[in-house]
Design an enzyme around this catalytic site. Structure first.
Site: not given
Ligand code: PGA
Length: 256
Positions: A11-13, A99, A167, A173, A213, A234-235
């Site tokens: 998920n590149w957000k 989010e 999640e 994050g 994370s 994400g990250g």
């Molecule tokens: P993260 O994000 O790996 O940066 O914690 C995960 C997500 O929100 O899908």
């Protein structure tokens, strides 16, 4: 050996511009082309959706939008319809990411309406659920998950069509991953709830991803847990090396 096969989603957000998205998509397509035992998905921003879908077209890499509106079309400035996502070449939509829930006020009803619309348009959803830090500290994480899941179970007529992502919001994050034990406990609980509502077959086949994370150093331990069927990342999905590295870990685990 993972009985359900592993699903690795990035998920590149709200990161990466058009050329950066294309570059990363091409690297993921190339870097995962030898992996036959896992599923790989990437989720760019809307601006990059067409070009990323195009880059992934002749590969096994799947593409998701990060959100969609619940109406088919109309006067909803700034919003994107499921049908538009489909026409852009993406096959998936992330629905109810925390989010979206916390920063953009999406409640369980909104998430359910979006889910319905995604399914109506023959797109596949990754539906996110998860408790906040306060909820975990109050020890009510299972109640929170049950309530979120109830709306999803009521909405999706065919659960075989959906992927769930657990999640915990406090792990997103923050660098604070749930321990494999904490994650496994919740995944097992989610699978039990699905069994109660939809039966043994669906509960045994539905994919439940963990998100929060996930990184190259912790991926193996998390993905080895029996009820964790993949990761929503994400990250660590923003760099080709770490994302492909996690996919490689999954590929190895799937072969074992
Ligand atoms: P993260 O994000 O790996 O940066 O914690 C995960 C997500 O929100 O899908």
């Amino acid at each position: 050996m993972k009985k359900r096969g592993l699903f690795i989603a990035g998920n590149w957000k709200m990161n990466l511009n058009l050329s950066e998205s294309l570059q990363l998509a091409e690297a993921v397509v190339k870097g995962t082309s030898q992996f036959d035992n896992i599923k790989v998905l990437i989720s760019p921003n809307f601006v990059s959706l067409v070009i990323v879908s195009h880059a992934a077209e002749n590969s096994a890499v799947m593409v998701a939008a990060q959100d969609c509106h619940f109406e088919e079309s109309g006067a909803y400035t700034g919003e994107t319809a499921a049908e538009m996502i489909k026409s852009a070449g993406a096959g998936w939509v992330i629905v109810g990411h925390s989010e979206r829930r916390t920063l953009f006020g999406e409640d369980d009803e909104t998430v359910a309406k979006k889910l319905k619309n995604v399914l109506r348009n023959d797109l596949k959803p990754i539906v996110c659920i998860g408790e906040s830090l306060e909820e975990r500290e109050a020890g009510i994480q299972k109640d929170v998950i049950r309530k979120q899941l109830d709306h999803i179970l009521e909405t999706a007529a065919d659960l075989a069509e959906i992927v769930i992502a657990y999640e915990p919001v406090w792990a997103i994050g923050t660098g604070k991953t749930a321990t494999p034990e904490q994650a496994e406990e919740m995944h097992k609980y989610i699978r039990e709830l699905i069994k109660d509502s939809a039966g043994q077959n669906i509960s045994e086949s539905i994919l439940i991803l963990y998100g929060g994370s996930v990184s190259l150093p912790n991926a193996k331990e998390l993905l080895s847990s029996p009820n964790i069927d993949g990761a929503l990342i994400g990250g660590a999905s923003l760099k080709a090396d770490s994302f492909i590295g996690i996919a490689e870990v999954a590929e190895e685990l799937s072969k074992e």
